[in-house]
Motif scaffolding. Structure first.
Motif, short mmCIF file in Angstrom:
data_model
loop_
_atom_site.label_atom_id
_atom_site.label_comp_id
_atom_site.label_asym_id
_atom_site.label_seq_id
_atom_site.Cartn_x
_atom_site.Cartn_y
_atom_site.Cartn_z
N GLN A 216 2.85 -11.02 -9.21
CA GLN A 216 3.82 -11.24 -8.46
C GLN A 216 4.13 -12.11 -7.64
O GLN A 216 4.58 -12.71 -7.11
N GLY A 217 2.34 -12.52 -7.36
CA GLY A 217 1.95 -13.69 -5.78
C GLY A 217 2.59 -13.39 -4.59
O GLY A 217 3.36 -13.96 -3.87
N HIS A 218 3.07 -12.42 -4.56
CA HIS A 218 3.57 -12.02 -3.50
C HIS A 218 2.04 -11.59 -2.44
O HIS A 218 3.01 -11.56 -1.25
N ALA A 219 1.64 -11.81 -2.59
CA ALA A 219 0.39 -11.14 -1.04
C ALA A 219 0.13 -13.23 -0.71
O ALA A 219 -0.16 -12.58 0.65
N ALA A 220 0.22 -13.86 -0.63
CA ALA A 220 0.06 -15.06 -0.30
C ALA A 220 0.84 -15.08 0.66
O ALA A 220 0.84 -15.57 1.75
N THR A 221 2.30 -14.93 -0.01
CA THR A 221 3.39 -15.35 0.48
C THR A 221 3.59 -14.73 1.91
O THR A 221 4.22 -14.53 2.92
N ALA A 222 3.31 -13.30 1.59
CA ALA A 222 3.64 -12.07 2.51
C ALA A 222 2.20 -12.13 3.64
O ALA A 222 2.58 -12.66 4.82
N CYS A 223 1.32 -12.74 3.66
CA CYS A 223 0.04 -13.57 4.14
C CYS A 223 0.51 -14.19 4.99
O CYS A 223 0.66 -14.22 6.54
#
Length: 209
Positions: free
Chosen positions: A145-152
């Motif tokens: 869902q592409g959340h990891a990069a945004t959260a990092c």
């Protein structure tokens, strides 16, 4: 007549014996070792595999005492509770699903640990002003869902991290996230489709944080 008996492989017996009952999470180390916690049956809930958890906390063995921990996309809370069991001073659990959040709060109350639950999405939590930076962050978002990069990026940009914080990111094996340039990859582990990477925040000497 042969006296040999057919036996199931020992590894299968041991694996079955060590698996927690359905609907339960077993802590694997520290003061709450072998403690069983109830977890809800919720779509997409994906506890970190025991082997990965054991490996991760072996890496962090000397980095937990007295630490302030953030468990984003907390789910079962396996990582945050394991850190508290092994000496972390306090933890904040962030979980969006109400039923899962209620189970987390019940387990916080059961264990009597210094922890706070935030029933919100990780994204909304990370845009609030940081009360105080964290020493250790667990980041285990839903896959694909592409959340990891945004959260990092948000963790780094909004002051959520101590100068030499540790960050553990769990992601699908085929899609490693982009992380801030001052995060140094320390170790990584893989179990099936789960890939875990432990980063150490290491700003260049003389850089203001």
């Amino acid at each position: 007549m042969s006296r040999h008996r057919h036996r199931k492989p020992a590894s299968r017996r041991n694996a079955r014996a060590s698996s927690p009952p359905s609907g339960k999470l077993r802590l694997i180390g520290g003061r709450f070792k072998r403690r069983l916690l109830s977890v809800p049956d919720s779509p997409g809930l994906r506890p970190t595999p025991d082997r990965v958890r054991e490996t991760l906390f072996n890496w962090l063995a000397f980095e937990l005492a007295g630490r302030r921990v953030l468990d984003l996309y907390a789910g079962t809370g396996a990582l945050g509770f394991e850190a508290l069991s092994r000496g972390a001073a306090e933890a904040v659990f962030v979980e969006a699903q109400p039923a899962v959040a209620r189970a987390l709060q019940a387990n916080i109350d059961t264990l009597g640990v210094a922890a706070r639950l935030v029933n919100a999405t990780a994204e909304s939590f990370l845009v609030t002003p940081a009360e105080a930076p964290f020493d250790l962050v667990f980041l285990d978002p839903p896959f694909r869902q592409g959340h990891a990069a945004t959260a990092c990026a948000a963790l780094e940009a909004a002051g959520w991290l101590n100068e030499e914080a540790w960050i553990y990111v769990e992601h699908e094996a085929e899609l490693p996230p982009e992380v801030p340039s001052i995060w140094r990859l320390h170790r990584e582990v893989r179990a099936g489709e789960t890939h875990g990477r432990l980063y150490h925040r290491a700003p260049p000497a003389g850089e203001a944080c």
